[in-house]
Scaffold this motif. Structure first.
Motif, PDB file in Angstrom:
ATOM      1  N   LEU A 313      -2.163  36.475 -53.064  1.00 35.52           N
ATOM      2  CA  LEU A 313      -0.739  35.748 -53.028  1.00 35.52           C
ATOM      3  C   LEU A 313       0.148  36.343 -51.983  1.00 35.52           C
ATOM      4  N   SER A 314       0.166  37.694 -51.673  1.00 42.61           N
ATOM      5  CA  SER A 314       0.933  38.236 -50.685  1.00 42.61           C
ATOM      6  C   SER A 314       0.688  37.672 -49.326  1.00 42.61           C
ATOM      7  N   ARG A 315      -0.528  37.198 -49.092  1.00 41.98           N
ATOM      8  CA  ARG A 315      -0.878  36.578 -47.883  1.00 41.98           C
ATOM      9  C   ARG A 315      -0.628  35.320 -47.638  1.00 41.98           C
ATOM     10  N   GLY A 316       0.147  34.620 -48.580  1.00 44.05           N
ATOM     11  CA  GLY A 316       0.603  32.890 -48.618  1.00 44.05           C
ATOM     12  C   GLY A 316      -0.246  32.189 -49.224  1.00 44.05           C
ATOM     13  N   LEU A 317      -1.181  32.633 -50.008  1.00 41.19           N
ATOM     14  CA  LEU A 317      -2.090  31.650 -50.745  1.00 41.19           C
ATOM     15  C   LEU A 317      -1.155  31.012 -51.868  1.00 41.19           C
ATOM     16  N   ASP A 321      -5.192  28.526 -55.145  1.00 36.79           N
ATOM     17  CA  ASP A 321      -6.294  28.716 -54.445  1.00 36.79           C
ATOM     18  C   ASP A 321      -6.637  30.340 -54.494  1.00 36.79           C
ATOM     19  N   ALA A 322      -5.626  30.895 -54.607  1.00 37.08           N
ATOM     20  CA  ALA A 322      -6.215  32.327 -54.813  1.00 37.08           C
ATOM     21  C   ALA A 322      -6.976  32.497 -55.816  1.00 37.08           C
ATOM     22  N   LYS A 323      -6.859  32.172 -56.974  1.00 35.73           N
ATOM     23  CA  LYS A 323      -7.763  32.217 -58.196  1.00 35.73           C
ATOM     24  C   LYS A 323      -8.979  31.700 -57.904  1.00 35.73           C
ATOM     25  N   GLN A 324      -9.171  30.469 -57.172  1.00 41.47           N
ATOM     26  CA  GLN A 324     -10.249  29.942 -56.789  1.00 41.47           C
ATOM     27  C   GLN A 324     -11.300  30.887 -56.061  1.00 41.47           C
TER      28      GLN A 324
END
Length: 342
Positions: A313-317, A321-324
């Motif tokens: 999340l800190s990388r902008g996702l 999408d991050a969970k996937q």
């Protein structure tokens, strides 16, 4: 089986001989036939090959305490027999589709015989009818000496929930290698019992399960690898992702019998629960009756790695999408590279 289940969900009451069909990719089928192999339909024991009949009779005699298998044998027999002769290597993967066309409770049998010194890749897809039904399947097979079998099994259904019992017993002889993957991609209730017997020295097996449980699916799978000879090798890898109110239960068993010195057995079972009402458990077992062996297991049930999720999340996702990405990484050890979970 190490799994609590309702026997009525998988009973053999009112089983029928239903309409079904099969097909295979032409190049692989032609290659198999040119080498003297075949895929043949049977509807009774008289139509089986001598080797197929002996194999099935042997399995029934060895599993007299398995009520499901005994009930299966009492049904009207129908199924396929696949024979690969000795010293044949199939260059093309054999993609075999079996489609059930009527929503009638049915029992289906498949026999596999991979001849000594042979190699093949086999992917089986079992297609369920579009409406609910009960389908009980039995696979018995032999991977003979110095042979190699890469086997992928997929159960595929439509939108309606199904009820399925999946029993499979495969035997590996001297220096045979089996790589077996099981993907029950069907909605509803599935009970699976997959057994590999390492009968002779130097044989090896890897058994993988990948499961995505959704809605109110109920999935119970037992994977057992039975070491009966020295210097045998096995790995069991089972992973599942649970959504909504799904329930997934895994039991993995590594059994090393007396005399199987030098055996090496390891297993890993993991579940990821995505939503709070999903339930699951893993039950790893090692049954060892020999001293000179290597054996181990790992098991876990949990949610996302919060630190990994925060990093993404800190990388902008966005969160979805991050969970996937985390789900895909979690399932990667058991899923084929071409599989993409949507």
């Amino acid at each position: 089986m190490g799994i609590k289940y309702d026997p009525q969900n998988f009973s053999y009451a009112s089983m029928t001989t239903t309409k079904w069909s099969w097909k295979a990719n032409p190049l692989a089928l032609q290659e198999l036939q040119a080498a003297g192999g075949r895929i043949q339909v049977f509807g009774s024991t008289q139509q089986l090959s001598v080797a197929g009949k002996r194999l099935l009779e042997s399995e029934l005699q060895a599993n007299v305490d398995n009520q499901f298998m005994l009930e299966h044998a009492q049904q009207s027999w129908q199924g396929l027999e696949l024979i690969l002769p000795a010293r044949v290597t199939l260059k093309n993967k054999l993609h075999l589709e079996i489609t059930f066309e009527a929503a009638q409770p049915s029992a289906f049998t498949m026999l596999l015989n991979v001849g000594a010194g042979s190699q093949m890749q086999l992917e089986r897809e079992i297609h369920y009818p579009p409406v609910s039904t009960r389908l009980n399947l039995l696979t018995c097979g032999k991977v003979e000496a110095d042979s190699r079998l890469n086997l992928v099994d997929r159960l595929q259904g439509g939108q309606s929930p199904q009820q399925s019992l999946w029993m499979a017993n495969l035997h590996c002889q001297k220096d045979a290698q089996l790589d077996w993957s099981f993907y029950p991609e069907v909605k509803g209730k599935v009970l699976g019992k997959c057994i590999t017997v390492l009968e002779e020295q130097g044989s090896s097996a890897v058994f993988k399960v990948g499961q995505f449980g959704r809605r109110d699916d109920w999935i119970g799978i037992q994977g057992l690898i039975d070491h009966r000879a020295p210097k045998t090798f096995s790995r069991i890898k089972m992973r599942g992702v649970l959504y909504e109110k799904a329930q997934v239960y895994f039991t993995s068993i590594g059994k090393i019998n007396k005399g199987a010195h030098g055996a090496n057995a390891a297993q890993e079972s993991r579940l990821m629960t995505i939503e709070p009402h999903a339930k699951g458990s893993v039950n790893p077992l090692l049954i060892i009756d020999e001293n000179d062996v290597q054996a181990g297991h790992a098991a876990s049930v949990g949610q996302y790695d919060e630190e990994a999720l925060y990093y993404l999340l800190s990388r902008g996702l966005v969160e979805a999408d991050a969970k996937q990405i985390l789900i895909n990484n979690f399932m990667e050890p058991v899923l084929p590279k071409e599989t993409v979970e949507k």
